[in-house]
Design an enzyme around this catalytic site. Sequence first.
Site, PDB file in Angstrom:
ATOM      1  N   GLN B 135       1.604 -35.319  20.457  1.00  0.00           N
ATOM      2  CA  GLN B 135       0.782 -34.219  20.428  1.00  0.00           C
ATOM      3  C   GLN B 135       1.609 -32.912  20.753  1.00  0.00           C
ATOM      4  OE1 GLN B 135      -2.155 -34.022  23.545  1.00  0.00           O
ATOM      5  NE2 GLN B 135      -3.598 -33.089  22.211  1.00  0.00           N
ATOM      6  N   GLY B 136       1.453 -31.947  19.734  1.00  0.00           N
ATOM      7  CA  GLY B 136       2.173 -30.602  20.035  1.00  0.00           C
ATOM      8  C   GLY B 136       1.136 -29.659  20.377  1.00  0.00           C
ATOM      9  N   SER B 138       0.015 -28.098  23.883  1.00  0.00           N
ATOM     10  CA  SER B 138       0.612 -27.358  25.156  1.00  0.00           C
ATOM     11  C   SER B 138       1.843 -26.690  25.035  1.00  0.00           C
ATOM     12  CB  SER B 138       0.466 -27.989  26.464  1.00  0.00           C
ATOM     13  OG  SER B 138      -0.931 -28.727  26.693  1.00  0.00           O
ATOM     14  N   SER B 170       3.454 -35.835  25.201  1.00  0.00           N
ATOM     15  CA  SER B 170       3.533 -37.374  25.587  1.00  0.00           C
ATOM     16  C   SER B 170       4.213 -38.223  24.678  1.00  0.00           C
ATOM     17  CB  SER B 170       2.144 -37.986  25.983  1.00  0.00           C
ATOM     18  OG  SER B 170       1.149 -37.096  26.436  1.00  0.00           O
ATOM     19  N   GLU B 252      -9.755 -36.975  22.457  1.00  0.00           N
ATOM     20  CA  GLU B 252      -8.977 -37.195  23.451  1.00  0.00           C
ATOM     21  C   GLU B 252      -9.669 -37.326  24.898  1.00  0.00           C
ATOM     22  OE1 GLU B 252      -6.236 -33.705  24.568  1.00  0.00           O
ATOM     23  OE2 GLU B 252      -4.793 -35.052  25.730  1.00  0.00           O
ATOM     24  N   SER B 380      -8.147 -29.393  32.004  1.00  0.00           N
ATOM     25  CA  SER B 380      -8.337 -29.898  33.352  1.00  0.00           C
ATOM     26  C   SER B 380      -9.827 -29.842  33.745  1.00  0.00           C
ATOM     27  CB  SER B 380      -7.620 -28.869  34.107  1.00  0.00           C
ATOM     28  OG  SER B 380      -8.293 -27.797  34.271  1.00  0.00           O
ATOM     29  N   GLU B 382     -11.402 -28.217  35.993  1.00  0.00           N
ATOM     30  CA  GLU B 382     -12.002 -27.032  35.938  1.00  0.00           C
ATOM     31  C   GLU B 382     -12.340 -26.293  34.486  1.00  0.00           C
ATOM     32  OE1 GLU B 382      -9.465 -28.092  37.541  1.00  0.00           O
ATOM     33  OE2 GLU B 382     -10.346 -27.880  39.573  1.00  0.00           O
TER      34      GLU B 382
END
Lengths: 373, 398
Positions: B135-136, B138, B170, B252, B380, B382
Site C-alpha cells: 500500500q502506497g 502514507s 507494509s 482496511e 489512528s 484519534e
Amino acid sequence: MAVLTEEQVMLREMASSWAVEQSPVTAFRRLRDSTEGLQRGFSKDHYRQMAEMGWAGILVPEEYGGSSFGYLGLGLVLEQVAQTLTASPLMLTAGVGVSALMLGGNTHQREQWLPAIVAGEVIVALAVDEGSRHHPERIECQASVCEGGWSLSGRKAFVLEGGIADVLLVAARTEQGVEVFWVPAVTEGVIRHDRHMADSRNCAEIELRQVVLPEEARLAELPGEQLLQRLLDCARAGAAAEMLGMATQAFAVTLDYLKTREQFDEIIARFQALQHRMANLYGEIELMRSAVEAALSAIESDDDDASLLVSLAKATACDTLNLMTREMVQLHGGIGMTDEHDAGFYLKRARVLEAAWGNASFHRDRFARLCDY
Amino acid sequence: MTAAMNDKQIAIDEFRAEVRGWIAQHFPASLKGKNNAFAAIEGGVPLSPDQEEWRQAMGEKGWGVPTWPAAYGGGGLCGKQAAVLQEELANAEAYNPIGGMGVMMLGPTLLEFASEEQKQRHIPPICRGEIRWCQGFSEPGAGSDLASLRARAEDCGDYFLVNGQKTWTSGGQWSDWCFALVRTDTSRKHEGISFLLIDMRSPGVEVRPIQLISGASPFCETFFTDVKVPRENLVGELNQGWAIGKRLLQHERTNLSGGGGNRVMPSVSQIAKFYVGVDEQGRLDDPDLRQRIIRHEMLARSFRLTAQRVMRDAKNGGVATASSILKNVGARITQDRAELTLEAMGMSGLGWEGDGFNEKELAATRLWLWGKAVSIYGGSTEIQNNVIAKRILGMEGE
C-alpha cells in the site's frame, strides 16, 4: 444469533411508536408526581394497553392465548419501551413469571395462570435476595413440609414490583436445597412493606410469616437450583435489554443537546474533546447491544453458554449504562442537575437496574468462574 | 421448521460434506495446526513445498476468497457457505493460505471501482495468492492528514511520471505491485488525488526497510524516481482517487483490528493460570490481575459478537455503522491482551532472544511491542474517533 425476522422488526417498530406516542418521558414524569405513581409505581392504563397489544403473552404458547414470540422478541419490546422510561411490570411478569410457569409449572398451573397473565390481570415479581446486595447462594428463607403442603417463613428484601405483584416467585430453602415457590400475594402471612426508591418505581420488602401453601406451590418440573438460575438469567437479560434502551436514548438526547448548545460562539458538538467522548460512548453502546442481543437469543434457544452470555450482557450493560448516565449529566452541565430535565430519571433508574440481580462486579466474577478461572 | 428452511439446511449439510471431503483430499497433513498467518504478515519467508501445494489448491478452488465472484477467480459462495468453509478449515486444523493486502483491501476496492479489463487482469492473481500487493498511501508528511500527500504523478499522456516518497509500506521489500494514492493536481487537496497501480519492478522504485521497536522490519520507505506508470493502471477517473482510497481504508479498518477477536490463540486467562496459579476456589491467584483479565475477556467476547453482527447486517444489505468501532476496539483488545500476557508471565515475558525462554514467551515480547502499532496504523484511534464523531454522529455543526 439470528437476524431479526419480519415479524420481529414489526414488533419492534410497534413498540417504538407506542412508547413515543403513548408513553413518552413526560408520562413517566406525570406518573411520578401522581398518587398512582406513589402507590403503584406504574400506570395501570399503560399496562392494560401493553397487554392488549399482546406483549404480556409474548412468551406464552398459543394454546394459552399468547403469541410464542420468544425471548428476543420480548427483549426488543423491553428495549423500546425503556427508551422513554415506561414504568411497567412487563419484564418480570411476561419474562420471568411466564418462564417460571413454562419451565417449572405443571399443566394445571399453566392453565390457571397463563391466560390471566396474557390478559394483563396478573403481575408477577421475583423474590430472591434477602439483603441489599445480590447473593442468590445466601438464602435463609425456610420452606418446611406441613400438612397439605408447605409453610414458608422468612424475609425478602428489595423485591422490585413486589408491592403490587399478584404472585411472588419466592426462593426458599427446603431440606433438599433451594426451591422456587409460586406464592399468591393474598395468601395469609404475606406482609408487604413499601420501599420508596430513587427511581420512583415499585419496590417492597416481603415478610413471610408461616405462609401455608399447597404442595404444588413448589414449581417442581425442574430441579430448584436450576430453575432459580434460569429465572434469574431471564430477569438479568430482561434488565439488560431495558438498560440497552435507556443507554441508547440517553446517548441520543445528549448528542442532540451538544448539537444545539452554543458556548464561545460555537455549537459545542464541534469541540474535539466532546466528539471523542461521544465516539467512545457510541462504541461502548454498540458492544453492549451485541452482548445483550446474544444473551436474549441464547435464552430463547436454551444454549449451553446462555449463563455466560447473560453475565456478559448484564456486566456490560451495567458498566455502559453507568458511564452513559454519568456522562449524560456531565455533558448537559447545570441543566442536567435539575429535576426539570430528564437526565436524573435515567441516572436513578440505571442504578436500580445495575444493582438488581447482580451488579457488574457479580457478573464479572460469575463470567470468570464459568470460564474456569 | 418450514419446508423451505429444511431444503436450505439439507443444501448446507451437503455442502459441508463436500468441503470436508475436499479438505481431507488436498490439505497436507504436515501442515495440521500450523497457521502461517504470521508468514503472510511478515512476508519474505519462502513457502515449503507443502505450503505451496496448499496455496495452489485453495487458489484454484477460489476458496481463499470464498465470497468473491467466481468470474474473477473467487469462490462464489454465499455467506452461509463461507462460514461452513471456515468451520471445516478450523475442524481440520487447516488455515486459509490466501491473504495479504490484495485480499483484505485491494480486491474489494477493484471489484467496486475498477474497469472490466483491470478486474480481469488483477483480481484472479489475488485469488490464487500469486501477487503480493503493498500500500502506497502514507508519506513522511502525510500521516493522519493523509490528503496532504505530495508524491506527484505527472500526466504524460500514455503514462504517468511518478516522483516522491511513500512510507510505512507494509511488506514493500517483498511486494510485486503497489496500489498508491498520488497527486495529479497540485491546486486542489482532496480533488487532486488519483489511485494508481504501480509495478514495483519498474525502474526508479527503491525500497528501504524500517526497523521497529519489536526488532522486525515489516514496513519500508519506498522512493519513486521518474517511475513510468502506464495510463491503463489508473483506477477510476483522474483526480477522483480520494473516494476510492477512503473506501479502501474502510476495508482496511474492518480487517486491521489486530485480531482482537482471534479465537485461535490461547486465552490470557489460561496463560495466567499457568504462570500465576489458582487459589483453593480455582480463581486466579492475583485478584487484581484476575479482574483486569475478566474485563479484557468480556470486551473481547463483545467485540466478536459485534463483528458477527456487522457481517450479518452487511449480508442482509444493511448499513452496519458498528463497523466503524471495530478498529479502535480491536486495537484496544490486542494491546490489552499483550500487556496482560506480559504481566502474567513476569520476567519470562520480557525475554528478547536466546536461552531461558520458550518460544511463546519470546513471541509475547515481540507481539507486545508490535501491537503498539495497531492503534496507529490504518487511521489512528484519534482519527477513527474523529471519523465516528463527524460521519456517524454528525458532530460537525451546521
